[in-house]
Design a protein around this motif. Structure first.
Motif, short mmCIF file in Angstrom:
data_model
loop_
_atom_site.label_atom_id
_atom_site.label_comp_id
_atom_site.label_asym_id
_atom_site.label_seq_id
_atom_site.Cartn_x
_atom_site.Cartn_y
_atom_site.Cartn_z
N ARG A 35 0.86 -1.19 0.00
CA ARG A 35 0.00 0.00 0.00
C ARG A 35 0.89 1.23 0.00
NH1 ARG A 35 -2.04 -3.55 3.65
NH2 ARG A 35 -1.23 -2.36 5.40
N VAL A 36 0.71 2.06 -1.02
CA VAL A 36 1.51 3.28 -1.20
C VAL A 36 0.55 4.46 -1.24
CG1 VAL A 36 3.16 4.50 -2.66
CG2 VAL A 36 3.23 2.00 -2.53
N LEU A 37 0.84 5.46 -0.43
CA LEU A 37 0.06 6.70 -0.43
C LEU A 37 0.95 7.82 -0.95
CD1 LEU A 37 -2.46 8.34 0.26
CD2 LEU A 37 -1.58 8.54 2.60
N PRO A 82 -0.70 2.70 4.96
CA PRO A 82 0.28 2.55 3.89
C PRO A 82 1.60 1.99 4.40
CG PRO A 82 0.12 4.84 4.51
CD PRO A 82 -0.95 4.11 5.28
N HIS A 83 2.26 1.23 3.54
CA HIS A 83 3.62 0.76 3.83
C HIS A 83 4.63 1.83 3.43
CE1 HIS A 83 1.35 -3.07 3.20
NE2 HIS A 83 1.91 -3.27 4.37
N LEU A 84 4.25 2.67 2.46
CA LEU A 84 5.14 3.74 1.98
C LEU A 84 4.32 5.00 1.78
CD1 LEU A 84 7.87 4.79 0.80
CD2 LEU A 84 7.10 3.91 -1.43
N GLU A 107 5.12 9.52 11.81
CA GLU A 107 5.70 8.41 12.55
C GLU A 107 4.88 7.13 12.44
OE1 GLU A 107 6.38 9.86 16.48
OE2 GLU A 107 7.96 11.23 15.82
N ALA A 108 3.63 7.24 12.01
CA ALA A 108 2.78 6.06 11.86
C ALA A 108 3.13 5.24 10.63
CB ALA A 108 1.31 6.49 11.81
N VAL A 109 3.98 5.77 9.74
CA VAL A 109 4.35 5.08 8.51
C VAL A 109 5.84 4.74 8.59
CG1 VAL A 109 4.43 5.20 5.99
CG2 VAL A 109 2.62 6.40 7.23
N GLY A 110 6.17 3.46 8.47
CA GLY A 110 7.55 3.02 8.62
C GLY A 110 8.48 3.46 7.51
N THR A 127 13.47 4.95 6.58
CA THR A 127 13.12 3.54 6.65
C THR A 127 13.30 3.08 8.08
OG1 THR A 127 13.90 3.23 4.39
CG2 THR A 127 13.61 1.25 5.71
N ASP A 128 12.19 2.81 8.75
CA ASP A 128 12.23 2.38 10.15
C ASP A 128 13.10 3.30 10.99
OD1 ASP A 128 10.48 0.25 9.71
OD2 ASP A 128 12.13 -1.08 9.12
N GLY A 129 12.98 4.61 10.77
CA GLY A 129 13.68 5.60 11.57
C GLY A 129 15.06 5.98 11.08
N VAL A 130 15.60 5.31 10.07
CA VAL A 130 16.92 5.63 9.53
C VAL A 130 16.74 6.56 8.34
CG1 VAL A 130 19.01 4.69 8.47
CG2 VAL A 130 17.84 3.41 10.28
#
Length: 160
Positions: A35-37, A82-84, A107-110, A127-130
Motif C-alpha cells: 500500500r503506497v500513499l 500505507p507501507h510507503l 511516525e505512523a508510517v515506517g 526507513t524504520d527511523g533511519v
C-alpha cells in the motif's frame, strides 16, 4: 528483489479511500499488498509517481493519491495503513502548495520518501527511523523505497 509476478495486477489510482475503508484488507487475509500513499503537490507529480510505481514494479499494489492537506486527518492514514508514504517536505516552503504533515502522523508510517523541493530535486528516505539523503533522486530510488516497503508488507502477511 521482490517477485510478485505470480499475483494478479491490482493498482488503484483514484482518490484517497474511495467508498470508505472496505477495500483495505485485514492483515493476513490476502496475499501481501503493498500500500503506497502519494500526497505530493502538484497533482501531476502524484500521478507520475503512481504511474512510475505501476510500470516499474508491476504486481499487487494499492497506490492511492491524496492532496497534502488530507494528511492533517490522522484517521485517514490509519484506515489505509500505507507501507510507503511519498510526500513533500513542506517544512519552510509553502510555495509548492504543500502543507506540513504532523510529525505524529508521519511516525505512523515506517517507510517515507520526502521530496525536498527547496533543495532542488533531492529526496530524503526514512526507513524504520533511519534517514538517507538522496541528491538528485531518481525513479530507481523511488522503486528501491517501494521494494523496502514490500518487505514490510511481507512481514505483515507472515508475522511468525
Amino acid at each position: 528483489m521482490l517477485t510478485r509476478a505470480h499475483h494478479p495486477i491490482h493498482a488503484h489510482f483514484g482518490p484517497f479511500l474511495p467508498g470508505g475503508v472496505t477495500g483495505v484488507p485485514e492483515a493476513g487475509t490476502l496475499a501481501a499488498m503493498i500500500r503506497v500513499l502519494v500526497t505530493l503537490s502538484p497533482r501531476m507529480y502524484r500521478q507520475v509517481i503512481a504511474l512510475s510505481i505501476q510500470r516499474g514494479r508491476p504486481g499487487l499494489f494499492d497506490v492511492r493519491l491524496a492532496p497534502p492537506e488530507a494528511m492533517e486527518e490522522a484517521e485517514l492514514l490509519a484506515s489505509f495503513r500505507p507501507h510507503l508514504l511519498v510526500c513533500n517536505d513542506a517544512s519552510g516552503d509553502s510555495r509548492n502548495g504543500a502543507a506540513p504533515i504532523p510529525e505524529a502522523t508521519l511516525e505512523a508510517v515506517g517507510h517515507r520518501l520526502k521530496a525536498l523541493y527547496s533543495d532542488g530535486k533531492d529526496a530524503r528516505i526514512s526507513t524504520d527511523g533511519v534517514l538517507t539523503e538522496l541528491p538528485d533522486a531518481s525513479t530507481d530510488d523511488l522503486l528501491a523505497a517501494v521494494d523496502a516497503a514490500g518487505l514490510l508488507a511481507d512481514r505483515e502477511e507472515s508475522p511468525g
